[in-house]
Enzyme design. Structure first.
Site, PDB file in Angstrom:
ATOM      1  N   ASP A 197       0.862  -1.179   0.000  1.00  0.00           N
ATOM      2  CA  ASP A 197       0.000   0.000   0.000  1.00  0.00           C
ATOM      3  C   ASP A 197       0.897   1.227   0.000  1.00  0.00           C
ATOM      4  OD1 ASP A 197      -2.377  -1.456   0.107  1.00  0.00           O
ATOM      5  OD2 ASP A 197      -2.423  -1.483   2.290  1.00  0.00           O
ATOM      6  N   ASP A 254      -6.965  -1.464  -4.463  1.00  0.00           N
ATOM      7  CA  ASP A 254      -8.041  -1.134  -3.521  1.00  0.00           C
ATOM      8  C   ASP A 254      -8.987  -0.097  -4.116  1.00  0.00           C
ATOM      9  OD1 ASP A 254      -6.773  -2.813  -1.662  1.00  0.00           O
ATOM     10  OD2 ASP A 254      -5.702  -1.148  -0.721  1.00  0.00           O
TER      11      ASP A 254
END
Length: 186
Positions: free
Chosen positions: A145, A159
């Site tokens: 991330d 995401d």
């Protein structure tokens, strides 16, 4: 033909069998689904490769002051870092989602649904790739991330694709538009 049916490309067939003229339209929707998925997957994969190569083990990059930074984070859990002990479960869920979308593609006659499912498929593939191939091991890998808004969880492009696809699916469902191109009124 109702306006909604015209927009989403509802097959004009009552018996459930697609007419020969409609089959190419269904194939085009499948092409759109897999094209959107491929673009979402490629962008996610490229961004994660760049983050790992250039940002991991370095200071975060301020994009918009303190409001948005790029910061490399390895997330073994789900959204917001929850469920770190259940990485294998998230891997199985992602694999099941991918199989369901691929199976659903055969009955797809709606362009908006093709886009929504393509986003969902591309995002699921992106995060599944991390779970399979990244450390600490196969099916236990941590997702990379890097998008870090202030006062929010760090996330990635996969995401984002999943959330956008999910929102589009909710909107389509509320409007009564089905993946097979039919419109229902409840």
């Amino acid at each position: 033909m109702a306006e909604a049916e015209r927009i989403i490309g509802t097959p004009d067939v009552d018996d459930g069998a697609a007419a020969p003229a409609e089959r190419p339209r269904g194939r085009r929707r499948i092409f759109v689904l897999f094209s959107v998925a491929a673009v979402a997957y490629a962008l996610d994969l490229a961004s994660k490769m760049l983050v790992v190569a250039k940002l991991e083990h370095h200071r975060p990059i301020r994009v918009i002051g303190d409001w948005l930074t790029f910061e490399a984070v390895r997330n073994p859990g789900a959204a917001f870092g929850f469920g770190e002990a259940f990485t294998i479960i998230f891997t199985i869920i992602a694999a099941v989602v991918i199989v369901v979308i691929v199976r659903l593609a055969r009955k797809l006659y709606s362009l908006p649904w093709a886009i929504a499912l393509g986003l969902l498929l591309g995002g699921a593939l992106g995060n599944l790739t991390d779970r399979i191939f990244r450390s600490p091991g196969v099916f236990e890998g941590a997702v990379v991330d890097f998008i870090a808004p202030k006062h929010f969880a760090v996330f990635n492009l996969a995401d984002s694709a999943i959330v956008c696809g999910g929102i589009l699916i909710v909107i389509l469902s509320f409007r009564g538009l089905d993946p097979d191109g039919t419109v229902h009124k409840d």
